[in-house]
Each structure stands twice: as structure tokens, then as C-alpha cells.
Scaffold this motif. Structure first.
Motif, mmCIF file in Angstrom:
data_model
loop_
_atom_site.group_PDB
_atom_site.id
_atom_site.type_symbol
_atom_site.label_atom_id
_atom_site.label_comp_id
_atom_site.label_asym_id
_atom_site.label_seq_id
_atom_site.Cartn_x
_atom_site.Cartn_y
_atom_site.Cartn_z
ATOM 1 N N ARG A 1 0.978 -1.285 -0.126
ATOM 2 C CA ARG A 1 0.025 0.251 -0.003
ATOM 3 C C ARG A 1 0.911 1.309 0.037
ATOM 4 O O ARG A 1 0.467 2.214 -0.905
ATOM 5 N N SER A 2 1.845 1.345 0.788
ATOM 6 C CA SER A 2 2.904 2.383 0.743
ATOM 7 C C SER A 2 3.553 2.507 -0.681
ATOM 8 O O SER A 2 3.615 3.901 -1.196
ATOM 9 N N TYR A 3 3.768 1.428 -1.250
ATOM 10 C CA TYR A 3 4.677 1.499 -2.490
ATOM 11 C C TYR A 3 3.750 2.232 -3.449
ATOM 12 O O TYR A 3 4.059 3.253 -4.217
ATOM 13 N N THR A 4 2.416 1.792 -3.376
ATOM 14 C CA THR A 4 1.544 2.263 -4.332
ATOM 15 C C THR A 4 1.062 3.816 -4.047
ATOM 16 O O THR A 4 0.533 4.388 -5.312
ATOM 17 N N GLU A 5 1.141 4.160 -2.823
ATOM 18 C CA GLU A 5 0.771 5.463 -2.500
ATOM 19 C C GLU A 5 1.934 6.329 -2.905
ATOM 20 O O GLU A 5 1.473 7.394 -3.458
ATOM 21 N N ALA A 6 3.082 5.924 -2.872
ATOM 22 C CA ALA A 6 4.358 6.576 -3.428
ATOM 23 C C ALA A 6 4.118 6.899 -4.996
ATOM 24 O O ALA A 6 4.428 7.907 -5.491
ATOM 25 N N GLN A 7 3.672 5.913 -5.636
ATOM 26 C CA GLN A 7 3.693 5.830 -7.100
ATOM 27 C C GLN A 7 2.410 6.802 -7.206
ATOM 28 O O GLN A 7 2.659 7.640 -8.329
ATOM 29 N N ASP A 8 1.290 6.864 -6.412
ATOM 30 C CA ASP A 8 0.209 7.747 -6.745
ATOM 31 C C ASP A 8 0.737 9.250 -6.686
ATOM 32 O O ASP A 8 0.228 9.893 -7.421
ATOM 33 N N ASN A 9 1.355 9.269 -5.568
ATOM 34 C CA ASN A 9 1.664 10.835 -5.303
ATOM 35 C C ASN A 9 2.811 11.386 -6.366
ATOM 36 O O ASN A 9 2.843 12.461 -6.896
ATOM 37 N N ALA A 10 3.595 10.425 -6.913
ATOM 38 C CA ALA A 10 4.572 10.824 -7.846
ATOM 39 C C ALA A 10 3.889 11.165 -9.403
ATOM 40 O O ALA A 10 4.178 12.005 -9.963
ATOM 41 N N LEU A 11 2.936 10.322 -9.533
ATOM 42 C CA LEU A 11 2.152 10.491 -10.842
ATOM 43 C C LEU A 11 1.140 11.786 -10.619
ATOM 44 O O LEU A 11 1.045 12.409 -11.572
ATOM 45 N N MET A 12 0.792 12.280 -9.362
ATOM 46 C CA MET A 12 -0.101 13.409 -9.185
ATOM 47 C C MET A 12 1.032 14.648 -9.589
ATOM 48 O O MET A 12 0.467 15.564 -10.340
ATOM 49 N N VAL A 13 2.389 14.343 -8.971
ATOM 50 C CA VAL A 13 3.203 15.466 -9.396
ATOM 51 C C VAL A 13 3.233 15.432 -10.707
ATOM 52 O O VAL A 13 3.513 16.847 -11.443
ATOM 53 N N VAL A 14 3.766 14.371 -11.462
ATOM 54 C CA VAL A 14 3.736 14.585 -12.951
ATOM 55 C C VAL A 14 2.720 15.099 -13.809
ATOM 56 O O VAL A 14 2.742 15.721 -14.659
ATOM 57 N N GLY A 15 1.508 14.647 -13.195
ATOM 58 C CA GLY A 15 0.375 15.244 -13.894
ATOM 59 C C GLY A 15 0.222 16.726 -14.064
ATOM 60 O O GLY A 15 -0.132 17.287 -14.926
ATOM 61 N N GLN A 16 0.766 17.112 -12.540
ATOM 62 C CA GLN A 16 0.812 18.959 -12.606
ATOM 63 C C GLN A 16 1.709 19.302 -13.526
ATOM 64 O O GLN A 16 1.545 20.621 -13.999
ATOM 65 N N MET A 17 2.946 18.676 -13.686
ATOM 66 C CA MET A 17 3.855 19.077 -14.379
ATOM 67 C C MET A 17 3.461 19.027 -15.792
ATOM 68 O O MET A 17 3.862 19.963 -16.695
ATOM 69 N N PHE A 18 2.825 18.005 -16.195
ATOM 70 C CA PHE A 18 2.439 17.808 -17.787
ATOM 71 C C PHE A 18 1.314 19.157 -17.975
ATOM 72 O O PHE A 18 1.103 19.858 -19.161
ATOM 73 N N THR A 19 0.394 19.272 -17.195
ATOM 74 C CA THR A 19 -0.211 20.747 -17.331
ATOM 75 C C THR A 19 0.557 21.917 -17.510
ATOM 76 O O THR A 19 0.069 22.590 -18.327
ATOM 77 N N ARG A 20 1.492 21.863 -16.797
ATOM 78 C CA ARG A 20 2.358 23.219 -16.729
ATOM 79 C C ARG A 20 3.005 23.359 -18.156
ATOM 80 O O ARG A 20 3.114 24.431 -18.823
ATOM 81 N N LEU A 21 3.399 22.167 -18.506
ATOM 82 C CA LEU A 21 4.059 22.040 -20.056
ATOM 83 C C LEU A 21 3.043 22.296 -21.041
ATOM 84 O O LEU A 21 3.368 23.160 -21.958
ATOM 85 N N SER A 22 1.656 21.940 -20.806
ATOM 86 C CA SER A 22 0.752 22.524 -21.808
ATOM 87 C C SER A 22 0.722 23.949 -21.840
ATOM 88 O O SER A 22 0.450 24.529 -22.913
ATOM 89 N N GLU A 23 0.452 24.226 -20.753
ATOM 90 C CA GLU A 23 0.283 25.993 -20.528
ATOM 91 C C GLU A 23 1.557 26.593 -21.039
ATOM 92 O O GLU A 23 1.499 27.410 -21.994
ATOM 93 N N LEU A 24 2.892 26.105 -21.086
ATOM 94 C CA LEU A 24 4.071 26.642 -21.582
ATOM 95 C C LEU A 24 4.054 26.764 -23.120
ATOM 96 O O LEU A 24 4.295 27.850 -23.712
#
Length: 159
Positions: free
Chosen positions: A70-93
Motif C-alpha cells: 500500500r505504501s509503495y502504491t501511495e508513493a507511485q500515486d503521489n509521484a504520478l500526481m506531481v507528474v500530472g501537474q507538470m504535464f499541465t504546466r508543460l501544456s500551459e508553456l
């Protein structure tokens, strides 16, 4: 006659010792609250108790494994959430860079941020959790051969 007396004394001593052992054992059972103190008290019940204890320990280890997963998948989920935010910013840029009202200096600043975000995403792809990669962790590099090549040739070049 002395021999007969010694025999009686010995018999009485054995009986007293046995009674004391039994009293001591019962006192230990009462004070501990356990019915079985030694394996010889009840071998069948001791076997059942050992099986139950073993089963409990296996269940605890399985639970620990599930908590780690569970901790492993939570770490993956948090990392993917950050990457999603970065992709949103890439789209804005990318959208900002195509704006006709922006000058070259603005576009350079957007490109600088864009390239740094790409590097951060690549770093996240290599992140680990307790020594285990969160994701594939495979890095790719784009290169231009200058000519068109077949997929099999490109794969062989990369391998």
C-alpha cells in the motif's frame, strides 16, 4: 524393624514431594491464567496452540507485506500526481510560447522552464521506494540519424 520404618518414611517423603509439586503447579496455573504451562501438561492442546501461533505470525507477516504494498502504491500515486501537474504546466508553456504577443525573450524563458520540467519528470521516472523503482526507470534518448531507418535497425542501434 528399622528397615520397615525407613521404608515408611521414604514413602511419606515421596508423597509429600508429589503433593508439593502438584500444589506448586496448580499455583502457577492460577497465577498465570494459563492451563498449559509445559508441553507434558496437554500435548494435543499444545500442538493446537503452536499451530494457531504459527498461523497468527504468518498473518502478521502477510499484513506487513500488504501495508508495504500500500505504501509503495501511495508513493507511485503521489509521484504520478506531481507528474500530472507538470504535464499541465508543460501544456500551459506550449500554449504561451505560441502566443503571437510574446517575444523571443519570453519564449526562451518558457523553453527553459519546459526543458527543466522534462528533466524533473525523467528524474521522477527513476525514483525508488526502499530500493525498488517506482516505475520502469528506463531512460530513452532521442537522436536523429539524418536518414529514414527501419524500426528493426533503430531497435538494434538502441540495444
Amino acid at each position: 524393624m528399622a528397615l520397615y520404618t525407613d521404608s515408611i518414611n521414604t514413602s511419606v517423603a515421596f508423597s509429600v514431594n508429589a503433593a508439593q509439586r502438584e500444589t506448586h503447579l496448580n499455583l502457577r496455573r492460577l497465577s498465570s491464567g494459563e492451563r498449559i504451562l509445559n508441553p507434558q501438561d496437554d500435548a494435543g492442546a499444545m500442538q493446537v496452540a503452536m499451530k494457531l501461533d504459527s498461523s497468527r505470525k504468518r498473518s502478521e507477516v502477510a499484513l506487513l507485506g500488504l501495508q508495504n504494498a500500500r505504501s509503495y502504491t501511495e508513493a507511485q500515486d503521489n509521484a504520478l500526481m506531481v507528474v500530472g501537474q507538470m504535464f499541465t504546466r508543460l501544456s500551459e508553456l506550449a500554449t504561451l510560447a505560441t502566443d503571437v504577443s510574446k517575444n523571443n525573450s519570453d519564449r526562451k524563458a518558457y523553453d527553459y522552464e519546459f526543458q527543466n520540467l522534462i528533466k524533473e519528470i525523467q528524474k521522477i521516472d527513476l525514483d525508488e521506494f526502499n530500493g525498488i523503482r517506482l516505475f520502469r526507470g528506463t531512460t530513452y534518448k532521442l537522436f536523429n540519424t539524418g536518414t529514414n531507418i527501419k524500426w528493426s535497425d533503430a531497435k538494434n542501434a538502441v540495444d
